[in-house]
Design an enzyme around this catalytic site. Sequence first.
Site, PDB file in Angstrom:
ATOM      1  N   THR A  39       0.833  -1.201   0.000  1.00 37.71           N
ATOM      2  CA  THR A  39       0.000   0.000   0.000  1.00 37.71           C
ATOM      3  C   THR A  39       0.865   1.246   0.000  1.00 37.71           C
ATOM      4  O   THR A  39       2.027   1.217   0.419  1.00 37.71           O
ATOM      5  CB  THR A  39      -0.951   0.017   1.209  1.00 37.71           C
ATOM      6  OG1 THR A  39      -1.874   1.095   1.078  1.00 37.71           O
ATOM      7  CG2 THR A  39      -0.186   0.162   2.525  1.00 37.71           C
ATOM      8  N   ARG A  40       0.272   2.338  -0.478  1.00 39.59           N
ATOM      9  CA  ARG A  40       0.883   3.652  -0.318  1.00 39.59           C
ATOM     10  C   ARG A  40      -0.120   4.618   0.305  1.00 39.59           C
ATOM     11  O   ARG A  40       0.138   5.812   0.369  1.00 39.59           O
ATOM     12  CB  ARG A  40       1.379   4.176  -1.672  1.00 39.59           C
ATOM     13  CG  ARG A  40       0.305   4.497  -2.694  1.00 39.59           C
ATOM     14  CD  ARG A  40       0.951   5.015  -3.977  1.00 39.59           C
ATOM     15  NE  ARG A  40       0.025   5.636  -4.896  1.00 39.59           N
ATOM     16  CZ  ARG A  40      -0.573   5.024  -5.915  1.00 39.59           C
ATOM     17  NH1 ARG A  40      -0.352   3.733  -6.115  1.00 39.59           N
ATOM     18  NH2 ARG A  40      -1.387   5.671  -6.723  1.00 39.59           N
ATOM     19  N   HIS A  44      -8.597   2.304   4.042  1.00 39.50           N
ATOM     20  CA  HIS A  44     -10.001   2.678   3.910  1.00 39.50           C
ATOM     21  C   HIS A  44     -10.821   1.391   3.845  1.00 39.50           C
ATOM     22  O   HIS A  44     -10.291   0.280   3.985  1.00 39.50           O
ATOM     23  CB  HIS A  44     -10.234   3.581   2.699  1.00 39.50           C
ATOM     24  CG  HIS A  44      -9.631   3.084   1.420  1.00 39.50           C
ATOM     25  ND1 HIS A  44     -10.004   1.888   0.830  1.00 39.50           N
ATOM     26  CD2 HIS A  44      -8.676   3.622   0.607  1.00 39.50           C
ATOM     27  CE1 HIS A  44      -9.328   1.709  -0.284  1.00 39.50           C
ATOM     28  NE2 HIS A  44      -8.499   2.733  -0.444  1.00 39.50           N
ATOM     29  N   HIS A  47      -9.768  -1.458   1.292  1.00 42.26           N
ATOM     30  CA  HIS A  47      -8.573  -2.197   1.692  1.00 42.26           C
ATOM     31  C   HIS A  47      -8.848  -3.068   2.917  1.00 42.26           C
ATOM     32  O   HIS A  47      -8.338  -4.186   3.011  1.00 42.26           O
ATOM     33  CB  HIS A  47      -7.427  -1.224   1.976  1.00 42.26           C
ATOM     34  CG  HIS A  47      -6.834  -0.650   0.737  1.00 42.26           C
ATOM     35  ND1 HIS A  47      -5.863   0.328   0.741  1.00 42.26           N
ATOM     36  CD2 HIS A  47      -7.059  -0.921  -0.574  1.00 42.26           C
ATOM     37  CE1 HIS A  47      -5.527   0.632  -0.499  1.00 42.26           C
ATOM     38  NE2 HIS A  47      -6.244  -0.110  -1.317  1.00 42.26           N
ATOM     39  N   ARG A 133      -7.399  -4.180  -7.471  1.00 41.56           N
ATOM     40  CA  ARG A 133      -7.712  -3.353  -8.642  1.00 41.56           C
ATOM     41  C   ARG A 133      -6.550  -2.412  -8.946  1.00 41.56           C
ATOM     42  O   ARG A 133      -6.054  -1.718  -8.075  1.00 41.56           O
ATOM     43  CB  ARG A 133      -8.979  -2.540  -8.358  1.00 41.56           C
ATOM     44  CG  ARG A 133      -9.390  -1.600  -9.481  1.00 41.56           C
ATOM     45  CD  ARG A 133     -10.492  -0.674  -9.021  1.00 41.56           C
ATOM     46  NE  ARG A 133     -10.949   0.192 -10.097  1.00 41.56           N
ATOM     47  CZ  ARG A 133     -10.350   1.314 -10.471  1.00 41.56           C
ATOM     48  NH1 ARG A 133      -9.239   1.705  -9.856  1.00 41.56           N
ATOM     49  NH2 ARG A 133     -10.840   2.038 -11.452  1.00 41.56           N
TER      50      ARG A 133
END
Length: 234
Positions: A39-40, A44, A47, A133
Site C-alpha cells: 500500500t501507499r 479505507h 482495503h 484493482r
Amino acid sequence: MRVGGKIELKEEFYKDSLYKNILKDVFNADIKTIVGFQTRNPIHRAHEHLQRIALEICDALFINPLTGWKKQGDFTEAAVMSAYKTMFDKFYPKDRVYIQGLQTAMRYAGPKEAIFHALLRRNMGCTHFIIGRDHAGVGDYYGIYEAQKLAKDLSMRYDLGIDFLLLKEPYYCSKCQKIVSEKNCAHYKEHRIAISGTQIRKDLSEGKIPSELMMRSEISASILALGRENIFID
C-alpha cells in the site's frame, strides 16, 4: 547520453529490508501462511475488506507500506502509519497482523511492478500476496485488472515461490448494505457506491471526515490530527 566510469558501492541500502526474511521471528510457530499487502495509502473500507478476506485464507497479515519516494499529492508516511496504528489498536487481532515500512520508491509501473512487489514480499517471508484493482497504476494508464492477468499468466508458467490472492474491487452496495464486490453481489450497476480514494483525499485535504462508508471515522480522525502539512506530499 551515456555515462561511464568506475562504480563504487557506498551503502548496501536494501540489505536488511528487501532480501531478508524479516517475518520468521515476528509470528509464533503456529503461523504457517502469511499474506502480504502492498500500500501507499491509509487504510479505507475497500482495503479493510480485502485484508479481512486474506485473514480468512491465511494465518497472518503483513502490511508493508512503501516509505520511499512517491508522487506529489500522495499520502505521507506519517498519515499511512497513523491510520494503520489506529486500525491495529482498535480493530485487528494483534497476534495475526504486523506492519513495517519498506523504503523503496513507488514507480507506478502497473503489472510489472505488481510482480516486483510480490517477489519482494516473498523474500521477506510471505507465502501469499494480494493483488487488487489497478495495482501500482496511475490514472487510467493501465487496465484495472492487467496486473492480475500478468500474475495469473506467470504463475501458470513459472514457480514464483508465492501464491496470489487476486481480488475484485470492493464497493458499498446500498441494497446489500455492506461492502461487496461484483463477484458476490448482483447490484453493481444499480446500487454501487464506489469507495473513492480521490474523494477521500479531497475530504481530508479540506479538513473533513470522509463518509463512514469509505473510511472509518477513527481512521480519518487520526489522520486529520496530524495537520494538513503532514498528510500529503508537497
